[in-house]
Design an enzyme around this catalytic site. Structure first.
Site, short mmCIF file in Angstrom:
data_model
loop_
_atom_site.label_atom_id
_atom_site.label_comp_id
_atom_site.label_asym_id
_atom_site.label_seq_id
_atom_site.Cartn_x
_atom_site.Cartn_y
_atom_site.Cartn_z
N HIS A 61 13.74 -1.97 -1.04
CA HIS A 61 12.70 -2.43 -0.13
C HIS A 61 13.00 -3.89 0.21
O HIS A 61 12.88 -4.75 -0.66
CB HIS A 61 11.32 -2.34 -0.78
CG HIS A 61 10.92 -0.94 -1.16
ND1 HIS A 61 10.19 -0.14 -0.33
CD2 HIS A 61 11.18 -0.19 -2.26
CE1 HIS A 61 9.98 1.04 -0.91
NE2 HIS A 61 10.58 1.04 -2.09
N ARG A 63 11.45 -5.41 2.87
CA ARG A 63 10.17 -5.94 3.35
C ARG A 63 10.22 -6.59 4.73
O ARG A 63 9.32 -7.35 5.08
CB ARG A 63 9.61 -6.98 2.36
CG ARG A 63 9.56 -6.55 0.91
CD ARG A 63 8.69 -5.34 0.68
NE ARG A 63 8.45 -5.10 -0.75
CZ ARG A 63 7.98 -3.95 -1.23
NH1 ARG A 63 7.73 -2.93 -0.42
NH2 ARG A 63 7.77 -3.81 -2.51
N ASP A 151 8.61 7.12 1.69
CA ASP A 151 8.66 6.56 0.33
C ASP A 151 7.45 5.68 0.02
O ASP A 151 7.05 4.85 0.84
CB ASP A 151 9.93 5.73 0.11
CG ASP A 151 9.93 5.14 -1.29
OD1 ASP A 151 9.58 5.86 -2.23
OD2 ASP A 151 10.26 3.95 -1.44
N HIS A 231 13.70 8.60 -7.47
CA HIS A 231 13.16 8.18 -8.77
C HIS A 231 12.41 9.27 -9.54
O HIS A 231 11.20 9.23 -9.66
CB HIS A 231 12.29 6.94 -8.63
CG HIS A 231 11.34 6.92 -7.45
ND1 HIS A 231 10.61 8.00 -7.04
CD2 HIS A 231 11.01 5.91 -6.61
CE1 HIS A 231 9.88 7.68 -6.01
NE2 HIS A 231 10.11 6.41 -5.72
N ASP A 304 15.31 1.26 -6.60
CA ASP A 304 13.94 1.11 -6.09
C ASP A 304 13.51 -0.37 -6.21
O ASP A 304 12.42 -0.69 -6.67
CB ASP A 304 12.95 2.02 -6.82
CG ASP A 304 11.57 2.02 -6.16
OD1 ASP A 304 11.45 1.50 -5.03
OD2 ASP A 304 10.62 2.54 -6.78
N HIS A 308 7.51 -8.07 -4.95
CA HIS A 308 6.19 -8.55 -4.54
C HIS A 308 6.08 -10.01 -4.95
O HIS A 308 6.86 -10.49 -5.77
CB HIS A 308 5.09 -7.75 -5.22
CG HIS A 308 5.05 -6.31 -4.80
ND1 HIS A 308 4.61 -5.91 -3.57
CD2 HIS A 308 5.43 -5.18 -5.45
CE1 HIS A 308 4.70 -4.59 -3.47
NE2 HIS A 308 5.21 -4.12 -4.59
N PHE A 322 2.22 -1.82 -6.83
CA PHE A 322 3.28 -1.14 -7.60
C PHE A 322 4.64 -1.72 -7.25
O PHE A 322 4.90 -2.00 -6.08
CB PHE A 322 3.30 0.34 -7.24
CG PHE A 322 2.12 1.14 -7.72
CD1 PHE A 322 2.09 1.64 -9.01
CD2 PHE A 322 1.05 1.42 -6.87
CE1 PHE A 322 1.01 2.41 -9.44
CE2 PHE A 322 -0.03 2.19 -7.29
CZ PHE A 322 -0.05 2.68 -8.59
N GLY A 323 5.52 -1.85 -8.24
CA GLY A 323 6.92 -2.16 -7.94
C GLY A 323 7.40 -3.46 -8.52
O GLY A 323 6.63 -4.41 -8.70
ZN LIG Z 1 9.15 5.50 -4.11
#
Ligand SMILES: [Zn+2]
Length: 429
Positions: A61, A63, A151, A231, A304, A308, A322-323
């Protein structure tokens, strides 16, 4: 300009061969593999290191567009380079969503201008990731999207999903699935089990993943489309894929470094920094994911990488997003937890981080032979280091793995013959 990567262990993961020799690069290509003597302008000593095809991470990601405070294509690409990763596939949950050809073009153009690694993009299955209306998949494919995924969520409407699988089959591109039934996830922040009970969280049950894994396998079987499952985290999910493969379904599975190495116990010490979707699970699940990697049920290692801001991650277990990040620790986690433990051969580990993910996403296959494009990663398998988030190139300078000791690290990265990262000197601009 000729550069030689000298005296490393040159790995051909598919042939399961490793030879101690030199790799000579001229311009953007590999021109020789073998003892090249002193012909080069630049000599990089790779003694004691693996020289592998450039690593491919098909789940990141970046962003951009929309959330530059979390990551940009420029910062994400530098984090990838520092992790030894030469090609990435970005997820579409940006703002705007990658649901129109113009957004695909924006990502690819920005990547060409600012990315120092190869950046590919997915497109979403539904407009705005809302699960209500299918995107124009042929136009998105034409613009360059390599796969379709919502996703972060699963598409819950079977009518829309069936249409998406049929389009994917026609276009020859895979559907890529994040497997979680929304109705079962509800307000859960972490795995449903002892830890969620102790922390008073309602928890996300394994069944949420298993239901969607089973469902999407049926869609792939029914339509003949290729399905890539992101994942995978549960013992039940791994077993469903194993059974589907045995009866010939065109399905592939992915594991992340965090899901093959750590459990939900990490939440007890790291709190929301360890909040991730799907969640960290139990030791039995970790063991099942490792077994899946070992027997080929799980084909791919992908990070993944989901940055953030620090402030967002300080909002407590319920409110934090999340993440967490993974690009700069992926090689270290893979060598520490899989290769050095004898659970996975170096060939299988490298294969799951190079040729197999490239094949699934239809990307050029990274190779180490004369004439091949010089996307190359040099890995020192025995370099011991501590995860120091202050030194990360990602904009998210925090991780639940901060302070962890790892053994194994990417120490040189080349993309198209350009030397872009060195462990000693950092990103080379
Ligand atoms: Zn995902």
């Amino acid at each position: 300009m000729k550069t030689v990567i000298a005296n490393g262990w040159v790995v051909e993961p598919e042939a399961q061969s490793v030879v101690q020799t030199d790799v000579l690069i001229e311009d953007d290509r590999i021109v020789a593999v073998g003892d090249v003597g002193a012909v080069a302008d630049c000599r990089i000593d790779a003694t004691g290191c693996y020289v592998t095809p450039g690593l491919v991470d098909i789940h990141v990601h970046f962003r951009d567009p929309g959330f530059p405070e979390k990551e940009t294509i420029a910062s994400g690409a530098r984090a990838a380079a520092a992790g030894g990763i030469t090609s990435v596939v970005c997820m579409p949950n940006t703002y705007p969503t990658v649901d129109e050809p113009g957004v695909v073009e924006y990502v690819l153009r920005t990547a060409a201008e600012q990315g120092i690694v190869r950046v590919h993009t997915t497109a979403s299955i539904t407009k705005g990731l809302k699960g209500k209306e299918i995107t124009e998949m042929p136009a998105l494919a034409k613009a360059g999207a390599v796969t379709f995924t919502d996703d972060g969520k699963s598409v819950m409407d079977p009518v829309i999903l069936l249409e998406a699988f049929k389009w994917a089959a026609r276009l020859g591109l895979p559907i890529t699935s994040h497997c979680e039934d929304h109705n079962l996830v509800r307000a859960g922040a972490i795995n449903r089990g002892e830890v969620s009970k102790a922390l008073g969280d309602v928890g996300i049950p394994s069944l949420a993943e298993e239901l969607v894994v089973a469902r999407d396998i049926l869609f792939a079987e029914h339509t003949g489309a290729r399905l890539h499952l992101q994942h995978v985290t549960t013992a039940g999910g791994v077993q469903l894929i194993r059974e589907a493969k045995a009866r010939g379904v065109r399905v592939t599975g992915e594991a992340t470094p965090h899901h093959f190495s750590v459990t939900d116990q990490l939440v007890l010490t790291q709190g929301a920094l360890a909040k991730v979707n799907p969640p960290l699970r139990t030791q039995a699940d970790v063991d099942a994911v490792v077994a899946g990697l070992q027997d080929g049920t799980l084909d791919v290692i992908a990070t993944d990488h989901a940055p953030h801001t620090w402030d967002e991650k300080q909002r407590g277990l319920q409110q934090a997003p999340f993440g967490f990040v993974g690009l700069e620790t992926s090689v270290g986690m893979t060598f520490t937890h899989l290769v050095h433990t004898g659970k996975l051969s170096v060939f299988d580990a490298i294969k799951k981080m190079t040729v197999v993910p490239a094949q699934i996403m239809g990307l050029p296959l990274p190779r180490l032979h004369p004439g091949a494009v010089a996307d190359i990663t040099v890995i020192n398998p025995n370099l011991e280091w501590e995860v120091d988030t202050a030194r990360f190139y990602t904009r998210a300078k925090h991780s639940p793995l901060a302070g962890t000791r790892l053994r194994g690290k990417a120490v040189q990265t080349f993309v198209g013959g350009r030397w872009i990262y060195s462990h000693e000197r950092g990103i080379l601009e």
